[in-house]
Design an enzyme around this catalytic site. Sequence first.
Site, PDB file in Angstrom:
ATOM      1  N   LYS A  25       0.825  -1.437   0.136  1.00  0.00           N
ATOM      2  CA  LYS A  25       0.041   0.145   0.173  1.00  0.00           C
ATOM      3  C   LYS A  25       0.842   1.226  -0.159  1.00  0.00           C
ATOM      4  CE  LYS A  25      -4.114  -2.362   0.207  1.00  0.00           C
ATOM      5  NZ  LYS A  25      -4.729  -2.313  -0.925  1.00  0.00           N
ATOM      6  N   CYS A  26       0.134   2.336  -0.540  1.00  0.00           N
ATOM      7  CA  CYS A  26       0.889   3.722  -0.422  1.00  0.00           C
ATOM      8  C   CYS A  26       1.426   4.004   0.813  1.00  0.00           C
ATOM      9  CB  CYS A  26      -0.228   4.575  -0.964  1.00  0.00           C
ATOM     10  SG  CYS A  26       0.396   6.286  -0.883  1.00  0.00           S
ATOM     11  N   PRO A  27       2.755   4.423   0.883  1.00  0.00           N
ATOM     12  CA  PRO A  27       3.453   4.922  -0.221  1.00  0.00           C
ATOM     13  C   PRO A  27       4.676   3.751  -0.701  1.00  0.00           C
ATOM     14  CG  PRO A  27       4.297   5.660   1.878  1.00  0.00           C
ATOM     15  CD  PRO A  27       2.996   4.836   2.156  1.00  0.00           C
TER      16      PRO A  27
ATOM     17  N   ASP B 275       0.100   7.910  -7.886  1.00  0.00           N
ATOM     18  CA  ASP B 275       1.567   8.144  -7.269  1.00  0.00           C
ATOM     19  C   ASP B 275       2.877   7.735  -8.267  1.00  0.00           C
ATOM     20  OD1 ASP B 275       0.385   8.693  -4.897  1.00  0.00           O
ATOM     21  OD2 ASP B 275       0.375   6.695  -4.200  1.00  0.00           O
TER      22      ASP B 275
ATOM     23  N   ASP C 144      -2.024  -1.671  -5.471  1.00  0.00           N
ATOM     24  CA  ASP C 144      -2.124  -0.346  -4.843  1.00  0.00           C
ATOM     25  C   ASP C 144      -3.280   0.569  -5.727  1.00  0.00           C
ATOM     26  OD1 ASP C 144      -2.694   2.132  -3.133  1.00  0.00           O
ATOM     27  OD2 ASP C 144      -0.556   2.365  -3.244  1.00  0.00           O
TER      28      ASP C 144
END
Length: 83
Positions: free
Chosen positions: A20-22, A53, A47
Amino acid sequence: MPETDSLPTAGVIYDLKGLKCPLPVLKTRKRMLTLAPGALITIETTDPLAVIDIPHFCNEDGHTLAQSEALATGHRFTIRKKA
C-alpha cells in the site's frame, strides 16, 4: 520484418503487489538507483493509488512513464530511467 508490437518491453519486472501507499513508490525509487540510465523497469502493483503516485514519481524524478496499463488485479507501469 516490421515491428508489430510498439509497446516497450522491460528487462526488469518488479512485483509490488499487496503493498500500500507509499511503499510502491519508495521501493520503485530505491530499485531505480540500481538501474543504468535509459533502462526500462516494469512495476506491477495492486495499490489503487499507484495510478496517481507512479506518474507523479516519474514526473518529479525525471523518469519517463512509457506505459500504464490497468489489469484485472491492479496496474502495470513501465518506466524508463532518466538518462
